[in-house]
Design an enzyme around this catalytic site. Structure first.
Site, mmCIF file in Angstrom:
data_model
loop_
_atom_site.group_PDB
_atom_site.id
_atom_site.type_symbol
_atom_site.label_atom_id
_atom_site.label_comp_id
_atom_site.label_asym_id
_atom_site.label_seq_id
_atom_site.Cartn_x
_atom_site.Cartn_y
_atom_site.Cartn_z
ATOM 1 N N GLU A 102 -14.509 -31.653 -22.618
ATOM 2 C CA GLU A 102 -13.692 -32.872 -22.619
ATOM 3 C C GLU A 102 -13.417 -33.318 -21.179
ATOM 4 O O GLU A 102 -13.606 -34.470 -20.821
ATOM 5 C CB GLU A 102 -12.369 -32.610 -23.354
ATOM 6 C CG GLU A 102 -11.333 -33.711 -23.200
ATOM 7 C CD GLU A 102 -9.911 -33.171 -23.057
ATOM 8 O OE1 GLU A 102 -9.508 -32.311 -23.853
ATOM 9 O OE2 GLU A 102 -9.224 -33.607 -22.118
ATOM 10 N N HIS A 103 -12.993 -32.374 -20.336
ATOM 11 C CA HIS A 103 -12.715 -32.711 -18.935
ATOM 12 C C HIS A 103 -13.958 -33.246 -18.237
ATOM 13 O O HIS A 103 -13.902 -34.215 -17.501
ATOM 14 C CB HIS A 103 -12.262 -31.452 -18.184
ATOM 15 C CG HIS A 103 -10.795 -31.250 -18.198
ATOM 16 N ND1 HIS A 103 -10.034 -31.175 -17.059
ATOM 17 C CD2 HIS A 103 -9.924 -31.106 -19.228
ATOM 18 C CE1 HIS A 103 -8.769 -30.980 -17.379
ATOM 19 N NE2 HIS A 103 -8.670 -30.929 -18.675
ATOM 20 N N HIS B 146 -12.580 -27.820 -24.702
ATOM 21 C CA HIS B 146 -11.645 -28.446 -23.784
ATOM 22 C C HIS B 146 -12.280 -28.710 -22.420
ATOM 23 O O HIS B 146 -12.081 -29.762 -21.806
ATOM 24 C CB HIS B 146 -10.422 -27.534 -23.662
ATOM 25 C CG HIS B 146 -9.442 -27.962 -22.620
ATOM 26 N ND1 HIS B 146 -9.362 -27.359 -21.387
ATOM 27 C CD2 HIS B 146 -8.510 -28.948 -22.621
ATOM 28 C CE1 HIS B 146 -8.418 -27.950 -20.684
ATOM 29 N NE2 HIS B 146 -7.882 -28.915 -21.391
ATOM 30 N N GLU C 25 -4.149 -25.818 -15.144
ATOM 31 C CA GLU C 25 -3.636 -26.273 -16.440
ATOM 32 C C GLU C 25 -3.267 -25.059 -17.309
ATOM 33 O O GLU C 25 -2.237 -25.047 -17.967
ATOM 34 C CB GLU C 25 -4.694 -27.145 -17.130
ATOM 35 C CG GLU C 25 -4.178 -27.819 -18.394
ATOM 36 C CD GLU C 25 -5.230 -28.703 -19.082
ATOM 37 O OE1 GLU C 25 -6.339 -28.848 -18.543
ATOM 38 O OE2 GLU C 25 -4.920 -29.239 -20.160
#
Lengths: 422, 424
Positions: B70-71, B67, B143
């Protein structure tokens, strides 16, 4: 988009969108009345009761069986605020006859079933069925109480409530628990009759069906024949009076790890073109990953995971929303205020304007790729008593100048600051 | 290009496996204005231990790397961010990470090829520095907190905890504030070089395209990369039983929420599509809108709306989850248990079975309305080695007898779990 409409009876309009882009046909009926404190809970409750059973199909599980037989046609209903109207929405979506494994008259079945649910509810002792009313009251109570579950949605709802205190738009679309007690199967049914007789009724059909056959199916339906002519009682949207007051600041405490900041802005509209200017203004401010809010609050300052804004055209308001570390409240608020100030000073580039216009254009062009979005677009035009085609809308957006944006920025004020924290 | 087709719903897809090992799937939709592209790598939160094909080095990574990567992939050396660049073109761009894959996508009506330039550029050119990795920790930390406040996410994670003792599906996709603090550019590059090799990637595109022409455009934009061998992923051994039957926590919710699960020990079989269809038919019969159980629970006020019911599976895990809201979660669980038992004992009712089949068939057809749904479906299915059209084409093979077998094998009482989030 090939769109036609036809008033089949005074106050009752059939809209037809001919499109070959989908595997499904979508049928919708919208019933609109002015939002008002007295009726808001009743509207929500009636909508829920209608889906429970009709004089022909007496219970929800029988309706659901019928839907499954129709290749998983799906029925859905809900209640929304559109401008100062409370709109009860009923949808039925079914596979287009062309894609069925066997031949079947699915369109006719859909139209008849949808009208049966809305206009022919199960009646016992001059009222709705008591069991359904009691059950739906309990459900509605739970829905109203569950408002707090999603903190982001709750914070927005609360900000709207504070911003439109004592005004129709500040009402909660599902109504209020304290109203439920006085509602009985009989007085609700009485209210329902009044609703059906005075509300604005719009029927939408979208899909690849022959227009003449649709019109016949609708006009020949027994329930439609029974409907009375009416001078529809609803509020034309886009007419908003604003009294500018001082900024309200509301802080609320709950057990949360993340703070939710919502800021309600009032846009002072000058003329019909202001909606185009406001949508460009909003896109530059908080419309996407290029926007000032996303760039400054999230990317540069790392203050938030979510940071953006939404423009509610029907009420000339913009809501800024951020999920932030609670300790960073002041810092985030100052960063946001700085962005608003920059908008007023014209501290944005021609490129920002162009990017924002592209963003809006894309979303407008995309409307015709979604069946329900297309219906929603046509319906909001209907309620605004105008018709701007998608092309005209795009043209309006593309004409917006930097001066107009700065002018609008200087006529846009913070009305309410709402913060949900621990 | 290989052509696959579904005559029943009049749809086609073209599939090509390129020389570098990448798979491209093109689903033409000549009538639609919208176009959708999604490029995914078979690297998700469960892939936390693996052997790098080139060096044979075994790597153990902190939770949340897929994740995080991905960012970070959006960030460019010149200080720009590719997400901004794509948005500036008027495209609706995004990315997401799941248990088993990470995907980069955009939807548009215009400027598709400009978008393709940017998408294929940023996914193939990582840029990780100490400084930009540090900065991201703040954003992802927020997040993670957002998810921590989300009762439905906690409910799901607790359900996974009930189901599995040691399975990477229990790892939070975003990781924890603690685990992401250990992420460095070096770790990100190791993962990138391993998993973002074309042989581990699939691209799916849907919209008004001429397939051959589009394929040429895609090939033109590919950076030549060395062929790498198979990535060996190391997962804990499969468990034959559940971890614990029940878990409950308190949070700020008005009505308790529940997730009832059946762990599917057998998991992905050769006829997984048929099994999946059968499970969906069964779930509809057990707790769908027209089921006896749903009717009773709705009328008694124990259920507000139809619970969501899904079958989630990959090579490493497989389970059914039924989740919803209720003041009486225990009663919901008992009712479902009873309904299953009754079906096992008496067999499935023919009429009800046929009706449910019709409904599930309709549901599959509706999936083909939207370019995004179509492309995402082809990508996710392909990651599991499935041809999406099989859900339509194999439909008729799912008989009552077959479905009854699945019922007995999957809906076992001893494999049932429940997670509950109650109010304070």
């Amino acid at each position: 988009m090939q769109y036609t409409k036809n008033e089949i009876k005074k106050g009752v309009t059939l809209h037809y969108i001919n499109t070959n882009k989908f595997k499904t046909n979508l049928y919708a009926v919208f019933l609109a009345v002015p939002l008002d404190r007295k009726n808001v809970t009743k509207n929500a409750l009636v909508t829920a009761i209608l889906r429970r059973g009709t004089n022909n199909i007496k219970s929800q599980d029988l309706i659901n069986m019928k839907l499954e037989e129709m290749y998983g046609a799906s029925f859905d209903c809900g209640i929304e605020k559109t401008g100062d109207n409370h709109v009860m929405k009923f949808y039925l979506e079914a596979v287009n006859e062309e894609f069925l494994p066997e031949k079947e008259e699915l369109t006719k079945k859909c139209i008849n079933l949808l009208f049966d649910i809305i206009f022919n509810p199960l009646i016992e002792n001059n009222g709705f069925k008591k069991e359904y009313v009691d059950g739906e009251k309990e459900h509605l109570k739970q829905i109203i109480e569950s408002k707090i579950d999603n903190k982001r949605a709750y914070s927005l709802e609360r900000c709207i409530e504070e911003m439109f205190k004592d005004k129709p738009y500040g009402l909660y679309r599902y109504g209020y628990v304290e109203d439920l007690e006085t509602l009985t199967p009989q007085n609700l049914y009485e209210y329902y009759i009044d609703l059906i007789n005075r509300g604005k009724i719009d029927i939408f059909v979208s899909g690849e069906i022959e227009k003449g056959s649709i019109e016949n199916l609708v006009k020949e339906n027994e329930e439609i024949k029974k409907l009375k002519e009416r001078i529809a009682d609803y509020k034309i949207i886009g007419v908003n009076e604003k009294n500018i007051e001082e900024t309200k600041t509301i802080e609320e405490h709950m057990q949360v790890g993340q703070g939710n900041l919502v800021i309600g802005l009032n846009v002072n509209k000058k003329d019909q073109n202001s909606k185009f200017v406001a949508s460009v203004y909003n896109a530059i401010l908080g419309g996407g990953a290029n926007s000032k809010l996303f760039q400054n609050v999230r990317e540069k300052e790392s203050l938030a995971y979510t940071a953006g804004s939404t423009y509610k055209k029907q009420k000339d308001t913009i809501f800024i929303r951020c999920g932030i570390e609670i300790a960073n409240y002041e810092k985030a608020l100052n960063t946001i205020k700085k962005q608003l100030e920059d908008m007023k000073q014209g501290n944005f580039t021609d490129e920002d304007i162009e990017n924002s216009k592209k963003l809006i254009t894309e979303s407008i062009v995309g409307i015709s790729s979604e069946q329900d979005a297309e219906i929603t677009y046509c319906y909001s035009q209907e309620l605004a008593n105008e018709f701007i085609t998608l092309e005209e809308y795009i043209e309006g957006v593309n004409k917006v100048s930097k001066e107009e944006i700065i002018d609008l920025a200087n006529n846009t004020l913070i009305d309410t600051i709402y913060f949900l924290r621990d | 290009m290989q052509l696959i087709e579904s005559l029943k719903i009049k749809e086609k897809a073209y599939i090509e496996k390129l020389d570098n090992g990448m798979t491209v799937i093109i689903i033409p939709k000549p009538n639609l204005d919208k176009k959708y592209i999604i490029w995914g790598t078979n690297f998700g939160s469960i892939d936390n231990r693996f052997i790098m094909p080139k060096t044979n080095e075994e790597v153990f990574i902190p939770d949340g790397v897929a994740h995080f990567l991905e960012h970070k992939l959006f960030e460019q050396p010149d200080g720009t961010n590719s997400l901004d660049t794509l948005m500036a073109l008027g495209l609706d761009a995004n990315a997401y990470t799941t248990n088993d894959h990470t995907a980069y996508l955009f939807e548009c009506t215009n400027n598709f090829y400009e978008g393709l330039d940017e998408l294929m550029d940023y996914v193939q050119h990582p840029y990780f520095t100490d400084e930009n990795v540090e900065k991201e920790k703040g954003i992802i930390g927020q997040e993670i907190k957002m998810y921590d406040d989300e009762p439905s996410w906690r409910l799901y994670m607790n359900a996974m905890d009930c189901m599995y003792k040691e399975n990477p599906i229990k790892i939070d996709i975003a990781g924890s504030v603690e685990s992401i603090s250990k992420i460095t550019p070096d770790i990100l590059y190791k993962c990138y070089n391993t998993f973002y090799n074309p042989s581990n990637m699939i691209m799916a595109v849907c919209g008004a395209f001429e397939p051959e022409e589009l394929l040429k455009e895609i090939k033109k934009r590919l950076v030549p990369k060395e062929e790498q061998g198979k990535i060996e992923r190391i997962y804990p051994a499969k468990e034959k039983e559940i971890n614990k039957p029940y878990k409950e926590i308190a949070m700020e919710v008005s009505t308790p929420i529940f997730a009832i699960g059946y762990k599917d020990i057998e998991g992905m079989t050769a006829d997984i599509v048929k099994k999946h269809i059968a499970i969906e038919i069964l779930l509809n019969m057990i707790i769908g809108k027209s089921s006896k159980t749903y009717k009773e629970l709705y009328e008694s006020g124990d259920l507000l709306s139809k619970p969501d019911a899904d079958y989630e599976f990959s090579k490493e895990y497989a389970h059914i989850l039924i989740s919803g809201k209720s003041n009486n979660p225990i009663k919901i669980k008992e009712s479902i248990e009873n309904a299953v038992e009754e079906y096992i004992k008496n067999g499935l009712d023919e009429e009800q079975f046929n009706r449910s089949r019709k409904k599930i068939y309709g549901d599959y057809v509706v999936e083909y309305n939207n370019v995004g749904d179509i492309a995402r479906m082809f990508l996710a299915d392909r990651m599991k080695g499935i041809n999406s059209f099989d859900y339509i084409e194999k439909f008729n093979e799912v008989t009552k007898e077959f479905t009854e077998e699945v019922l007995k094998n999957v809906f076992k009482k001893e494999n049932m779990i429940m997670s509950v989030v109650k109010g304070n």
